[in-house]
Design an enzyme around this catalytic site. Structure first.
Site, PDB file in Angstrom:
ATOM      1  NE  ARG A  27      -2.012   0.715   3.452  1.00  0.00           N
ATOM      2  CZ  ARG A  27      -0.848   1.585   4.607  1.00  0.00           C
ATOM      3  NH1 ARG A  27      -0.814   2.985   4.188  1.00  0.00           N
ATOM      4  NH2 ARG A  27      -0.617   1.142   5.533  1.00  0.00           N
ATOM      5  CG  HIS A  69      -4.928   2.775   6.753  1.00  0.00           C
ATOM      6  ND1 HIS A  69      -5.094   1.393   6.008  1.00  0.00           N
ATOM      7  CD2 HIS A  69      -3.300   2.831   7.025  1.00  0.00           C
ATOM      8  CE1 HIS A  69      -3.918   0.896   6.677  1.00  0.00           C
ATOM      9  NE2 HIS A  69      -2.886   1.540   7.281  1.00  0.00           N
ATOM     10  CE1 TYR A  93       1.451   4.160   7.849  1.00  0.00           C
ATOM     11  CE2 TYR A  93       0.445   5.298   9.382  1.00  0.00           C
ATOM     12  CZ  TYR A  93       0.387   4.971   8.354  1.00  0.00           C
ATOM     13  OH  TYR A  93      -0.928   4.246   6.865  1.00  0.00           O
TER      14      TYR A  93
END
Length: 120
Positions: free
Chosen positions: A16, A20, A29
Site C-alpha cells: 500500500r 489508508h 509511521y
C-alpha cells in the site's frame, strides 16, 4: 482464463503506497524512502510495460483510455451530485448481516438523539 474456461481469480498482493484514507498520513509511521523499492515494482506500471513490450498497448491507447476514464468519472460525479442525500442512519446499513449490539445502539442514537446521562 486464456483457454476460455470461465472466470479466473487472480490474487495480486502488493504494498500500500498511500494512506489508508484521505485523513491518514503514512509519513507518521513509515519513512518516505521505504516506498522506493515498492514504487519500482508497481504492478500497474509493470503490466503496462509488459503489454507495451508485447505490442498489445501503446501511448495512443493509454491516452484514449485515460480520457475515457476521466469522462466516465465526471459523469458519475455529476449523477452523484444530483442524487438526494442519503439519511444519516443509512451508514449503518449493509455493514453486517446481523448488526452488532453497539451498531444497534449507535443507530438508535443517530435516529433519536443521545440518551441523557445517568443520574447517580
Amino acid at each position: 482464463a486464456l483457454a476460455g474456461d470461465g472466470p479466473t481469480l487472480i490474487e495480486a498482493l502488493t504494498y500500500r503506497m498511500s494512506g489508508h484514507s484521505t485523513s491518514d498520513d503514512p509519513n507518521r509511521y513509515r519513512e518516505t524512502d521505504a516506498l522506493e523499492p515498492w514504487a519500482e515494482r508497481d504492478p500497474i506500471e509493470r503490466m503496462r510495460h509488459h503489454l507495451e513490450h508485447n505490442g498489445d498497448w501503446d501511448e495512443e491507447q493509454e491516452n484514449a483510455h485515460r480520457a475515457d476514464v476521466e469522462r466516465r468519472f465526471k459523469e458519475a460525479v455529476d449523477v452523484a451530485e444530483k442524487a438526494p442525500a442519503p439519511s444519516l442512519s443509512s451508514m449503518f446499513e449493509d455493514v453486517y448481516a446481523t448488526p452488532t449490539w453497539n451498531l444497534v445502539e449507535q443507530r438508535a442514537e443517530v435516529e433519536t438523539g443521545p440518551r441523557p446521562p445517568k443520574q447517580h
